[in-house]
Design an enzyme around this catalytic site. Structure first.
Site, mmCIF file in Angstrom:
data_model
loop_
_atom_site.group_PDB
_atom_site.id
_atom_site.type_symbol
_atom_site.label_atom_id
_atom_site.label_comp_id
_atom_site.label_asym_id
_atom_site.label_seq_id
_atom_site.Cartn_x
_atom_site.Cartn_y
_atom_site.Cartn_z
ATOM 1 N N SER A 265 0.828 -1.194 0.000
ATOM 2 C CA SER A 265 0.000 0.000 0.000
ATOM 3 C C SER A 265 0.871 1.257 0.000
ATOM 4 O O SER A 265 1.688 1.446 -0.903
ATOM 5 C CB SER A 265 -0.951 -0.047 1.204
ATOM 6 O OG SER A 265 -1.895 0.989 1.166
ATOM 7 N N HIS B 130 -2.460 -1.259 -4.217
ATOM 8 C CA HIS B 130 -3.914 -1.308 -4.333
ATOM 9 C C HIS B 130 -4.467 0.110 -4.243
ATOM 10 O O HIS B 130 -3.722 1.072 -4.074
ATOM 11 C CB HIS B 130 -4.546 -2.221 -3.271
ATOM 12 C CG HIS B 130 -4.372 -1.753 -1.856
ATOM 13 N ND1 HIS B 130 -4.847 -2.448 -0.770
ATOM 14 C CD2 HIS B 130 -3.766 -0.644 -1.328
ATOM 15 C CE1 HIS B 130 -4.554 -1.812 0.344
ATOM 16 N NE2 HIS B 130 -3.910 -0.701 0.034
#
Length: 213
Positions: free
Chosen positions: A114, A139
């Site tokens: 992330s 993501h």
């Protein structure tokens, strides 16, 4: 600022629990004890470990600025082992990395997911690494908000704006087209070291010290 300037204490990892080793240095002026992370800071090494949040981000930013003041020409080495976290906290680190004069070399040890993956990719070109068994993941940002419908709509627009901005940053640092980044971040996209090199997230998988700059 001289090379003998005060080296700040690094309390974030120590505060996470457990004992932190101390290093004792001897010189003609006597002995001086450092916790291991403060000693590594003298070698221009910063650790970004755990959840990215405001307190940790402030410490990392402070260390980046301190090392720039110490020597604006010498590389800084940022070691990352993080599952991600707050976008705004992470962006404060990212923006500082781009703002300061020294190149910031990034290395993933364990995981960079992330926001951790974005910070890894945001290192100086040609100086982004991972260790052989590291895992990376990209993501889209996560968000949740409760309240009046009009407020939910405002926050939804903000999340979409942040998503687009993060995708643009990843596209810039990886060389991937924006539509590819948008597709790949729609769901969790995990990568090995070799896959991250092919994707452009990092430049090299390190197996030995002499492979690093």
């Amino acid at each position: 600022m001289s090379r003998n300037s005060f080296i700040p204490h690094v309390p974030d990892i120590q505060a996470a629990g457990g004992l932190v080793p101390m290093v004792v240095e001897q010189s003609a002026r006597g002995e001086r004890a450092y916790d291991i992370y403060s000693r590594l800071l003298k070698e221009r090494i910063i650790f970004l470990v755990g959840q990215v949040e405001d307190y940790m981000a402030n410490l990392v930013v402070a260390q980046l600025l301190f090392l720039e003041a110490e020597n604006p020409e010498k590389d800084i080495h940022l070691y990352i082992n993080s599952p991600g976290g707050s976008v705004t906290a992470g962006m404060s680190i990212y923006d500082t990395m781009q703002f300061i004069k020294p190149n910031v070399s990034t290395t993933c040890i364990g995981q960079a997911c992330s926001m951790g993956a974005l910070l890894l990719a945001g290192g100086a070109a040609g100086k982004r690494y991972c260790l052989p068994h590291s895992r990376m993941m990209i993501h889209q940002p996560l968000g949740g908000f409760q309240g009046q419908a009009s407020d939910i709509e405002i926050h939804a627009k903000e999340i979409l704006f942040i998503k687009e901005r993060l995708n643009q940053i990843l596209a810039h640092h990886t060389g991937q087209p924006l539509d590819v980044i948008a597709r790949d971040t729609d769901r969790d996209r995990f990568m090995s070291g070799d896959e991250a090199v092919k994707y452009g997230l990092i430049d090299k998988v390190m197996t030995q010290r002499d492979l690093a700059v």
